[in-house]
Motif scaffolding. Structure first.
Motif, short mmCIF file in Angstrom:
data_model
loop_
_atom_site.label_atom_id
_atom_site.label_comp_id
_atom_site.label_asym_id
_atom_site.label_seq_id
_atom_site.Cartn_x
_atom_site.Cartn_y
_atom_site.Cartn_z
N CYS A 196 24.43 -9.89 -14.42
CA CYS A 196 24.66 -9.58 -12.97
C CYS A 196 25.56 -8.40 -12.56
CB CYS A 196 25.37 -10.92 -12.45
SG CYS A 196 26.91 -11.42 -13.21
N TYR A 197 25.42 -7.50 -13.03
CA TYR A 197 26.11 -6.07 -12.76
C TYR A 197 26.09 -5.74 -11.36
CZ TYR A 197 28.09 -1.48 -13.67
OH TYR A 197 28.81 -0.11 -13.37
N PRO A 198 27.13 -5.49 -11.07
CA PRO A 198 28.57 -5.28 -11.38
C PRO A 198 29.49 -6.28 -11.33
CG PRO A 198 28.30 -4.43 -9.07
CD PRO A 198 27.04 -4.96 -9.48
N ARG A 199 28.90 -7.68 -10.72
CA ARG A 199 30.02 -8.68 -10.59
C ARG A 199 30.50 -8.93 -11.94
NH1 ARG A 199 26.89 -13.92 -9.57
NH2 ARG A 199 26.00 -12.55 -7.97
N VAL A 200 29.83 -9.03 -13.12
CA VAL A 200 30.34 -8.90 -14.39
C VAL A 200 29.82 -7.64 -15.02
CG1 VAL A 200 30.44 -10.07 -16.57
CG2 VAL A 200 30.47 -11.56 -14.72
N PRO A 201 31.00 -6.64 -15.29
CA PRO A 201 30.44 -5.30 -15.56
C PRO A 201 29.85 -5.15 -16.94
CG PRO A 201 32.94 -5.66 -15.75
CD PRO A 201 32.26 -6.82 -15.04
N ILE A 202 28.58 -5.93 -17.13
CA ILE A 202 27.89 -5.73 -18.32
C ILE A 202 26.45 -5.40 -17.88
CG2 ILE A 202 27.05 -6.74 -20.48
CD1 ILE A 202 29.48 -8.33 -20.48
N ILE A 203 25.91 -4.27 -18.33
CA ILE A 203 24.58 -3.95 -17.67
C ILE A 203 23.55 -4.72 -18.53
CG2 ILE A 203 25.30 -1.49 -17.66
CD1 ILE A 203 23.96 -0.80 -20.16
N ALA A 204 22.41 -4.65 -17.70
CA ALA A 204 21.37 -5.68 -18.01
C ALA A 204 20.91 -5.46 -19.47
CB ALA A 204 20.29 -5.35 -17.06
N ALA A 205 20.89 -4.32 -20.19
CA ALA A 205 20.38 -4.32 -21.73
C ALA A 205 21.34 -5.07 -22.44
CB ALA A 205 20.23 -2.99 -22.05
N ASP A 206 22.69 -4.86 -22.33
CA ASP A 206 23.83 -5.20 -22.87
C ASP A 206 23.94 -6.97 -22.79
OD1 ASP A 206 24.32 -2.95 -24.21
OD2 ASP A 206 26.16 -2.49 -22.80
N ALA A 207 23.81 -7.29 -21.57
CA ALA A 207 23.87 -8.73 -21.22
C ALA A 207 22.68 -9.48 -22.19
CB ALA A 207 23.67 -8.98 -19.88
N ASN A 208 21.39 -8.83 -22.14
CA ASN A 208 20.49 -9.59 -22.81
C ASN A 208 20.89 -9.51 -24.48
OD1 ASN A 208 19.05 -10.11 -20.60
ND2 ASN A 208 17.94 -8.19 -20.69
N TYR A 209 21.41 -8.39 -24.80
CA TYR A 209 21.94 -8.37 -26.24
C TYR A 209 22.87 -9.43 -26.63
CZ TYR A 209 23.82 -6.61 -30.74
OH TYR A 209 24.12 -6.44 -31.94
N ILE A 210 23.82 -9.72 -25.57
CA ILE A 210 24.77 -10.68 -25.82
C ILE A 210 24.08 -12.22 -25.88
CG2 ILE A 210 26.80 -11.74 -24.81
CD1 ILE A 210 27.75 -9.14 -23.83
#
Length: 286
Positions: A196-210
């Motif tokens: 949910c960038y920028p509300r939680v500042p993790i970009i989509a690709a990285d959020a999916n990786y996490i």
């Protein structure tokens, strides 16, 4: 979890939340021992309890709430923030002193054990922090490719390296508490698809990786629990829709800047209540 997450908030919150452990009337026969790291301990959630203040352990974590719900005769909560699998067997140093090995809480009369451990062995909190990005690419740097070394995902390699350690841990718990029902507890949902960038500042690709690596980690925990012949409690599924991207009144896991008393990327009091519902159902056979 990483100690740096506590550097600004921890002691101020501690002064507001310390209380002695509450006593509950004994109505059932369970002697319940809770083992684990900060995901189980509940750092900064009111009220932080004596002893072992350096463990940042809440009297409203899921172990306390489950013990109350099932009417356990005794609760020994040995959970401690920062714990790794080695701290099941060895003393753990905290900012406020050393605490004994968590397995020391087990006795022959123990009838119920939950254990939530392994995230610190692979650096879960630091991993999520590494993926924080104030600015998206090309200015900001994606984190997911940092963990691919020689074509291998180093986070998954570290996850797989835990397998024999967890199998041995389950055997050692059973050896010390042969009467106990033993449950490995999984970890929650920390990111929705695409984040949910920028509300939680993790970009989509990285959020999916996490998200993918945590799903892999939870599958590993479930597989090792089954291999060891102990139970597994899924917290990933019930926490869907309660991740750090959701509104403050809905979320169970706080974002990097918490809106409720809790450590960043850790459960808040609402999350512990939700987890306690899942744990209570599992240990009760519901």
């Amino acid at each position: 979890m990483s100690r740096r997450l506590f550097s600004v908030l921890a002691f101020a919150a501690l002064l507001l939340t310390i209380t002695p452990p509450a006593a509950h009337a004994a109505v059932q026969d369970d002697v319940y021992v809770a083992l684990g790291d900060s995901a189980a301990a509940g750092p900064l959630i009111p009220n932080q309890v004596l002893p072992d203040l350096g463990c940042w352990r809440s009297d409203h974590n899921y172990a306390h709430l489950t013990a109350q719900a099932i009417g356990a005769r005794t609760l020994r909560d040995a959970t401690c923030s920062g714990a790794k699998t080695t701290h099941m067997y060895q003393s753990q140093s905290t900012d406020l002193g050393s605490v004994p090995p968590q397995l020391d809480a087990l006795t022959a009369d123990t009838t119920l054990v939950t254990v939530q451990i392994g995230a610190n062995d692979v650096g879960l909190t630091d991993f999520i922090e590494d993926c924080l990005n104030i600015l998206p690419p090309p200015v900001g740097d994606a984190c997911n490719d940092d963990y691919v070394v020689n074509g291998q995902d180093s986070w998954r390699v570290a996850t797989d390296a835990l397998r024999p350690r967890l199998t041995q841990l389950a055997a050692d718990i059973r050896a010390r508490a042969p009467q106990a029902r033993v449950f490995v507890v999984g970890y929650a949902t920390y990111a929705p698809p695409n984040g949910c960038y920028p509300r939680v500042p993790i970009i989509a690709a990285d959020a999916n990786y996490i998200r993918g690596t945590l799903q892999y980690f939870n599958r590993m925990l479930a597989e090792q629990a089954a291999s060891a012949g102990v139970g597994f409690i899924d917290l990933q599924t019930p926490s869907v829709g309660h991740d750090p991207c959701t509104p403050a009144g809905t979320r169970w896991i706080e974002p990097y800047v918490p809106a409720s008393p809790a450590a960043p990327f850790h459960p808040n009091a609402r999350g512990m209540r939700g987890f306690a519902t899942a744990v209570t159902a599992a240990v009760s056979g519901a």
